[in-house]
Design a protein around this motif. Structure first.
Motif, mmCIF file in Angstrom:
data_model
loop_
_atom_site.group_PDB
_atom_site.id
_atom_site.type_symbol
_atom_site.label_atom_id
_atom_site.label_comp_id
_atom_site.label_asym_id
_atom_site.label_seq_id
_atom_site.Cartn_x
_atom_site.Cartn_y
_atom_site.Cartn_z
ATOM 1 N N UNK A 77 -0.624 -7.048 3.588
ATOM 2 C CA UNK A 77 0.173 -6.167 4.447
ATOM 3 C C UNK A 77 1.263 -5.429 3.671
ATOM 4 N N UNK A 78 1.687 -5.948 2.521
ATOM 5 C CA UNK A 78 2.741 -5.259 1.771
ATOM 6 C C UNK A 78 2.253 -4.717 0.419
ATOM 7 N N UNK A 79 0.936 -4.552 0.286
ATOM 8 C CA UNK A 79 0.393 -4.064 -0.974
ATOM 9 C C UNK A 79 0.784 -2.617 -1.279
ATOM 10 N N UNK A 80 0.964 -1.791 -0.264
ATOM 11 C CA UNK A 80 1.215 -0.366 -0.480
ATOM 12 C C UNK A 80 2.650 0.037 -0.159
ATOM 13 N N UNK A 81 3.625 -0.745 -0.615
ATOM 14 C CA UNK A 81 5.028 -0.405 -0.373
ATOM 15 C C UNK A 81 5.407 0.787 -1.258
ATOM 16 N N UNK A 90 -2.785 4.610 3.205
ATOM 17 C CA UNK A 90 -3.961 4.645 2.331
ATOM 18 C C UNK A 90 -3.529 4.611 0.869
ATOM 19 N N UNK A 91 -4.448 4.199 -0.006
ATOM 20 C CA UNK A 91 -4.146 4.044 -1.430
ATOM 21 C C UNK A 91 -3.673 5.347 -2.067
ATOM 22 N N UNK A 92 -4.291 6.478 -1.714
ATOM 23 C CA UNK A 92 -3.900 7.754 -2.312
ATOM 24 C C UNK A 92 -2.449 8.092 -1.988
ATOM 25 N N UNK A 93 -2.023 7.872 -0.765
ATOM 26 C CA UNK A 93 -0.637 8.151 -0.376
ATOM 27 C C UNK A 93 0.315 7.219 -1.124
#
Length: 101
Positions: A77-81, A90-93
């Motif tokens: 849940x906090x991988x894309x901080x 999303x990963x690109x953002x």
């Protein structure tokens, strides 16, 4: 540390290919076809001089990292901080949020 292919320099000084370098807690080694940089902070970055990169952090850093390598909490849940503390959808953002000029 700057690396372009197998040309590596530390603070502007070239590190000869294949020769280990150690200075003030920073080490450069050449395991096989890879180049690896390790710091006394507990982080190791290795790359194959082309496309593959691995980043390894010591267990003591769990929950204390930030940036493109994530928070190191084992919680997806906090991988894309993002730098602003929000979560990217999303990963690109996520990646784009960490770009620097």
């Amino acid at each position: 540390v700057v690396a372009e292919g197998r040309n590596v320099s530390v603070n502007g000084a070239a590190v000869p290919e294949g020769r280990p370098y150690l200075h003030k807690g920073l080490g450069v080694t050449w395991p096989g076809d890879w180049v690896a940089v390790a710091s006394s902070l507990g982080v190791r970055v290795a790359w194959d001089s082309d496309l593959a990169v691995t980043v390894t952090a010591e267990p003591e850093l769990r929950g204390g990292t930030w940036g493109l390598c994530g928070t190191y909490t084992d919680d997806p849940a906090d991988d894309f901080v993002r730098p602003d503390g929000d979560i990217a959808a999303v990963a690109a953002a996520f990646g784009n949020a960490w770009k620097v000029p």
